[in-house]
Enzyme design. Sequence first.
Site, PDB file in Angstrom:
ATOM      1  N   THR A 176       1.992 -39.564  11.466  1.00 46.46           N
ATOM      2  CA  THR A 176       1.289 -39.473  12.743  1.00 46.46           C
ATOM      3  C   THR A 176      -0.213 -39.342  12.533  1.00 46.46           C
ATOM      4  O   THR A 176      -1.011 -40.026  13.182  1.00 46.46           O
ATOM      5  CB  THR A 176       1.811 -38.280  13.564  1.00 46.46           C
ATOM      6  OG1 THR A 176       3.152 -38.565  13.992  1.00 46.46           O
ATOM      7  CG2 THR A 176       0.947 -38.021  14.790  1.00 46.46           C
ATOM      8  N   ASN A 236      11.198 -48.087  14.006  1.00 46.95           N
ATOM      9  CA  ASN A 236      11.928 -46.861  13.703  1.00 46.95           C
ATOM     10  C   ASN A 236      13.223 -46.696  14.491  1.00 46.95           C
ATOM     11  O   ASN A 236      14.092 -45.919  14.100  1.00 46.95           O
ATOM     12  CB  ASN A 236      11.037 -45.641  13.949  1.00 46.95           C
ATOM     13  CG  ASN A 236      10.485 -45.606  15.357  1.00 46.95           C
ATOM     14  OD1 ASN A 236       9.819 -46.549  15.796  1.00 46.95           O
ATOM     15  ND2 ASN A 236      10.734 -44.527  16.082  1.00 46.95           N
ATOM     16  N   GLN A 290       8.389 -46.456   8.135  1.00 48.09           N
ATOM     17  CA  GLN A 290       9.814 -46.720   7.990  1.00 48.09           C
ATOM     18  C   GLN A 290      10.139 -47.788   6.941  1.00 48.09           C
ATOM     19  O   GLN A 290      11.312 -48.089   6.719  1.00 48.09           O
ATOM     20  CB  GLN A 290      10.400 -47.151   9.342  1.00 48.09           C
ATOM     21  CG  GLN A 290      10.432 -46.051  10.383  1.00 48.09           C
ATOM     22  CD  GLN A 290      11.432 -44.949  10.072  1.00 48.09           C
ATOM     23  OE1 GLN A 290      12.272 -45.079   9.182  1.00 48.09           O
ATOM     24  NE2 GLN A 290      11.346 -43.844  10.802  1.00 48.09           N
ATOM     25  N   SER A 298       4.421 -41.860   5.245  1.00 47.41           N
ATOM     26  CA  SER A 298       4.837 -40.468   5.441  1.00 47.41           C
ATOM     27  C   SER A 298       5.745 -40.031   4.304  1.00 47.41           C
ATOM     28  O   SER A 298       6.692 -40.742   3.949  1.00 47.41           O
ATOM     29  CB  SER A 298       5.579 -40.325   6.776  1.00 47.41           C
ATOM     30  OG  SER A 298       6.053 -39.009   6.955  1.00 47.41           O
ATOM     31  N   GLY A 299       5.486 -38.849   3.748  1.00 46.88           N
ATOM     32  CA  GLY A 299       6.257 -38.362   2.615  1.00 46.88           C
ATOM     33  C   GLY A 299       7.694 -38.002   2.934  1.00 46.88           C
ATOM     34  O   GLY A 299       8.601 -38.245   2.132  1.00 46.88           O
ATOM     35  N   HIS A 300       7.921 -37.420   4.107  1.00 46.71           N
ATOM     36  CA  HIS A 300       9.268 -36.899   4.368  1.00 46.71           C
ATOM     37  C   HIS A 300      10.278 -37.979   4.735  1.00 46.71           C
ATOM     38  O   HIS A 300      11.460 -37.694   4.909  1.00 46.71           O
ATOM     39  CB  HIS A 300       9.227 -35.814   5.457  1.00 46.71           C
ATOM     40  CG  HIS A 300       9.069 -36.312   6.854  1.00 46.71           C
ATOM     41  ND1 HIS A 300      10.131 -36.398   7.727  1.00 46.71           N
ATOM     42  CD2 HIS A 300       7.988 -36.732   7.542  1.00 46.71           C
ATOM     43  CE1 HIS A 300       9.701 -36.848   8.895  1.00 46.71           C
ATOM     44  NE2 HIS A 300       8.409 -37.053   8.804  1.00 46.71           N
ATOM     45  N   THR A 314      -9.710 -28.384   2.655  1.00 54.01           N
ATOM     46  CA  THR A 314      -9.167 -28.226   1.310  1.00 54.01           C
ATOM     47  C   THR A 314      -7.918 -29.085   1.149  1.00 54.01           C
ATOM     48  O   THR A 314      -6.968 -28.968   1.920  1.00 54.01           O
ATOM     49  CB  THR A 314      -8.811 -26.753   1.024  1.00 54.01           C
ATOM     50  OG1 THR A 314      -9.990 -25.964   1.173  1.00 54.01           O
ATOM     51  CG2 THR A 314      -8.264 -26.586  -0.382  1.00 54.01           C
ATOM     52  N   CYS A 322      11.957 -38.574  17.257  1.00 53.56           N
ATOM     53  CA  CYS A 322      10.660 -38.082  17.729  1.00 53.56           C
ATOM     54  C   CYS A 322      10.644 -37.884  19.243  1.00 53.56           C
ATOM     55  O   CYS A 322       9.858 -37.108  19.761  1.00 53.56           O
ATOM     56  CB  CYS A 322       9.548 -39.050  17.328  1.00 53.56           C
ATOM     57  SG  CYS A 322       9.388 -39.272  15.552  1.00 53.56           S
TER      58      CYS A 322
END
Length: 379
Positions: free
Chosen positions: A70, A149, A178, A199-201, A237, A324
Amino acid sequence: MIYLDNSATTKPYKEVLNTFIQVNESFYANPASIHEAGVESNTLLDRARAQMAKILGTDDRQVLFTAGGTESNNFAIFGIAKANTHKGKHIITTEIEHASVLESIRVLQADGYEIDYLSVDSNGVISLQELQEKLRKDTVLVSIMHVNNEMGAIQPIEEAAKIIHESSRATFHVDAVQSFGKMPIYFKDDAGPDIISISGHKIHGLKGSGVIAFRKKMNIAPLLLGGGQEYGLRSGTVAVPQAVALAKAARMAVEDLEQSMKKYRKWHNELMEFLTSFGSVIHILSTPNGAAHILSFSVKDLKGEILINALQKRGIIVSTSSACSSKQKKTSHVVLALKTPPNFVNGVIRLSFGGLTTDEDIQQFKKAFTEVMKELKGE
């Protein structure tokens, strides 16, 4: 529990979790600090960035770490639009984008940008001719997702890139959330996107990790202002453990890509045939040519929640078309864009496979679904 909702999120691989823990324990210093511990953290961050750049086929400096898909989508859309108003204020996207794209574009529309939406056919695929016709001299951005998606439609990204680059000055952004790690997506000169969101997840990495990557140096406005981290484009950071864990997940996904694609296609074909055997009571939204890891279908005159709950009682986890927005009570914009028959619009179910899915999971789903359908018929 049999988990078939991998397009919503995936279970992190143990190797990824171990990497995340090890980095947190040993490399917790701020990578912007000039002391030895900070330098060590920064070296690890640079290594993760280089690994992502190599996988995508771009330069290290064109890879920025974000908090997820996102944020990456928001960054691409707002960043390009705001930094390139001298080129124009016309944007092209599609009717079936993820909400993080559509909502960002609506904000820009309220700010005076002109938006054109590409329609899709019954397979969920755009018309390249329509794209060509809608490109203008003042088109500043084109944003098209690679894999939808909700039902897995694959867009002709390479062909679209060629048209965009030959016919306009627009930047081409691709939401690859996706597709990355499930099928090939990378930069190829002009025959590919200018910006990719990851996206990592979605690839057995961690939630709160993502990447926005560029084919070449671009004129883009900063997302966050402050200390000038991430080449001055995303201050704050940098979360080194998340970045390193994401690079680990990405490497694992790419290494297993060919084998995974074969498994997904086998299951996709098997389940398409299985669902077709139920006849006209089932409407399949996905197509044989769509992404192999996503399969969406609907049961006539049945709410998706009823089917989800019935399968859950049997230990099978699936979702409605988009996790989502699944808690919202309105019909999916993707389902409407596909011109889904009225008797099927409320019962869309999505199955999605991941690296931990097994053949036994698929067989158990088929058994459970058959039982549920008999139960609903009162047999």
